[in-house]
Design a protein around this motif. Sequence first.
Motif, PDB file in Angstrom:
ATOM      1  N   TYR A  16      -3.594 -19.054  -1.043  1.00  0.00           N
ATOM      2  CA  TYR A  16      -2.623 -17.993  -1.521  1.00  0.00           C
ATOM      3  C   TYR A  16      -1.472 -18.180  -0.477  1.00  0.00           C
ATOM      4  CZ  TYR A  16      -0.975 -13.425  -3.458  1.00  0.00           C
ATOM      5  OH  TYR A  16      -0.526 -12.411  -4.041  1.00  0.00           O
ATOM      6  N   GLN A  34       1.775 -17.012   1.400  1.00  0.00           N
ATOM      7  CA  GLN A  34       2.327 -15.765   1.501  1.00  0.00           C
ATOM      8  C   GLN A  34       3.264 -16.151   2.678  1.00  0.00           C
ATOM      9  OE1 GLN A  34      -0.457 -12.681   2.298  1.00  0.00           O
ATOM     10  NE2 GLN A  34      -1.609 -13.159   0.364  1.00  0.00           N
ATOM     11  N   THR A  48      -5.688  -9.390  -4.020  1.00  0.00           N
ATOM     12  CA  THR A  48      -5.431  -8.637  -2.710  1.00  0.00           C
ATOM     13  C   THR A  48      -6.184  -7.254  -2.807  1.00  0.00           C
ATOM     14  OG1 THR A  48      -3.271  -9.927  -2.371  1.00  0.00           O
ATOM     15  CG2 THR A  48      -3.621  -7.934  -1.109  1.00  0.00           C
ATOM     16  N   HIS A  56      -5.634  -1.643  -0.357  1.00  0.00           N
ATOM     17  CA  HIS A  56      -5.029  -1.379   1.278  1.00  0.00           C
ATOM     18  C   HIS A  56      -3.521  -0.533   1.011  1.00  0.00           C
ATOM     19  CE1 HIS A  56      -2.340  -4.580  -0.024  1.00  0.00           C
ATOM     20  NE2 HIS A  56      -1.534  -4.187   0.737  1.00  0.00           N
ATOM     21  N   ASP A 110       0.208   0.150   3.158  1.00  0.00           N
ATOM     22  CA  ASP A 110       1.126  -0.649   4.079  1.00  0.00           C
ATOM     23  C   ASP A 110       2.015   0.846   4.518  1.00  0.00           C
ATOM     24  OD1 ASP A 110       1.555  -3.115   1.710  1.00  0.00           O
ATOM     25  OD2 ASP A 110       0.649  -3.260   3.719  1.00  0.00           O
ATOM     26  N   ASN A 157       8.105  -0.462  -0.472  1.00  0.00           N
ATOM     27  CA  ASN A 157       8.011  -1.826  -1.101  1.00  0.00           C
ATOM     28  C   ASN A 157       8.652  -1.850  -2.594  1.00  0.00           C
ATOM     29  OD1 ASN A 157       7.305  -4.518  -1.998  1.00  0.00           O
ATOM     30  ND2 ASN A 157       5.104  -4.071  -1.281  1.00  0.00           N
ATOM     31  N   PHE A 165       8.639  -4.513  -5.064  1.00  0.00           N
ATOM     32  CA  PHE A 165       7.694  -5.597  -5.433  1.00  0.00           C
ATOM     33  C   PHE A 165       8.271  -6.122  -6.635  1.00  0.00           C
ATOM     34  CE2 PHE A 165       3.677  -7.549  -4.279  1.00  0.00           C
ATOM     35  CZ  PHE A 165       3.150  -7.882  -5.810  1.00  0.00           C
ATOM     36  N   LYS A 172       0.853  -9.696 -12.656  1.00  0.00           N
ATOM     37  CA  LYS A 172       0.070  -9.303 -11.864  1.00  0.00           C
ATOM     38  C   LYS A 172      -0.409  -8.007 -12.235  1.00  0.00           C
ATOM     39  CE  LYS A 172       0.842 -11.542  -7.137  1.00  0.00           C
ATOM     40  NZ  LYS A 172       1.606 -11.415  -6.029  1.00  0.00           N
ATOM     41  N   HIS A 209      -2.737   0.192  -2.611  1.00  0.00           N
ATOM     42  CA  HIS A 209      -2.590  -0.917  -3.778  1.00  0.00           C
ATOM     43  C   HIS A 209      -3.633  -1.937  -4.000  1.00  0.00           C
ATOM     44  CE1 HIS A 209       0.375  -1.530  -0.795  1.00  0.00           C
ATOM     45  NE2 HIS A 209       0.307  -2.659  -1.131  1.00  0.00           N
ATOM     46  N   VAL A 223      -4.082  -5.465  -5.902  1.00  0.00           N
ATOM     47  CA  VAL A 223      -3.132  -6.443  -6.655  1.00  0.00           C
ATOM     48  C   VAL A 223      -3.984  -7.678  -7.088  1.00  0.00           C
ATOM     49  CG1 VAL A 223      -0.948  -7.805  -6.751  1.00  0.00           C
ATOM     50  CG2 VAL A 223      -1.053  -5.607  -5.608  1.00  0.00           C
ATOM     51  N   ASN A 230       8.645  -9.812  -2.622  1.00  0.00           N
ATOM     52  CA  ASN A 230       8.814  -8.326  -2.056  1.00  0.00           C
ATOM     53  C   ASN A 230       9.775  -8.090  -1.092  1.00  0.00           C
ATOM     54  OD1 ASN A 230       7.948  -8.587   0.480  1.00  0.00           O
ATOM     55  ND2 ASN A 230       5.839  -7.855   0.374  1.00  0.00           N
ATOM     56  N   TRP A 234      10.195  -5.348   1.630  1.00  0.00           N
ATOM     57  CA  TRP A 234       9.779  -4.471   2.728  1.00  0.00           C
ATOM     58  C   TRP A 234      10.731  -3.832   3.376  1.00  0.00           C
ATOM     59  CZ3 TRP A 234       4.925  -7.634   3.844  1.00  0.00           C
ATOM     60  CH2 TRP A 234       3.798  -7.197   3.144  1.00  0.00           C
TER      61      TRP A 234
END
Length: 337
Positions: free
Chosen positions: A135, A137, A186, A189, A191, A195, A197, A204, A269, A271, A284, A286
């Motif tokens: 993945y 990122q 993912t 969790h 943040d 966001n 996105f 997704k 969220h 995902v 994204n 942020w």
Amino acid sequence: MTSCDKDCDKKRWDSSQLRKYDLGLEPIPRYHYQDPKVDELIKKNQPVLITGSKLVESALQKWSLEYLEKNLGKSGYTVYLSRNHKFKYFDEKKMLTKTNQKGVEFTPISKRVDMKVSDFMKRLKEWKRGEERIYLQQPLNSTVGPSIVEDYMKFDWPFVTSKKTKHNWGELTSNVLFISMEGNVTPCHYDEQQNLFAQIHGYKRCILFSPDQFEYLYPHPVYHPHDRQSMVDFERPDYARFPKFRNVRGVETVIEPGDVLYIPKYWWHHVESLMRGGPTITVNFWYKGGPTTLEYPLMDHQKVSIMRNVEKMLLEVLQDPKEVGPLLRSMVIGRYT
Ligand SMILES: CCC[C@@H](CC(=O)O)C(=O)C(=O)O
Ligand SMILES: [Zn+2]
């Protein structure tokens, strides 16, 4: 939920591509970007799926895997490897703290490596069942090639800046590029940032829970490397350890290329890139949360922030994480309960 909640002629995905969870979920509202409902919901820190925006239009037709391989640049990119399909984030700075060295052993399922885009794309194309999943990122930065810079500059910045200004958000902290294998997850969790996105390629599924679901989602302790991540495995929930997980209520949507999902700060969220849906590409946006004024009644995310501060303070003064529970219990049980 089927893909026919928009136009039924094009079958884009079906519910067999969604992982099965025992969750009560309602749909996230979807509105066209010019609909005033979008700002009404953002103002209330509520998630909304924004359709029809031109936010990442400059990337929609261009950012294929081939184009990205050719134009992202030669430097190393942050790639996570996982022995299963879950990429549960962990804070490396919290893996070696003295509190953690007091016998809180931690070995993450996934690991972070630096990988050239060409190597990533090769592994993506040649991946075989049973191999580690990957993945990418990577925050977009000055290492990207000139055509990516050109596409990035053509993002609809007035659109996102109008959201930042209207809703009093803080500064843009990063735009992270996500290139995921189909089926990657993912896990749940939250943040501490706002966001936007933006989906560029593939589908997704996003499952969100409001901050008031904190006690049903059992986050790891703040000092733990999995801080902000739920301890509950959605695929095999341990109801003995997490009994209140049965009460959790969330919302979900499947985002498509061109959609932008507003994930409010502190909203939980989960995902997942649809199974058998091919690789997915997302960017994204942020933003730091805006200045918080304490108005009563407090908002649920403010209470989460307060709980975080209490945990941090107690750990700071007690030093040993094993002393936090007993102290809180003697403070609360029979007195505040
Ligand atoms: C590491 C962040 C991953 C991302 C979700 C996803 O696209 O897999 C997310 O959680 C976010 O943008 O906040
Ligand atoms: Zn997140």
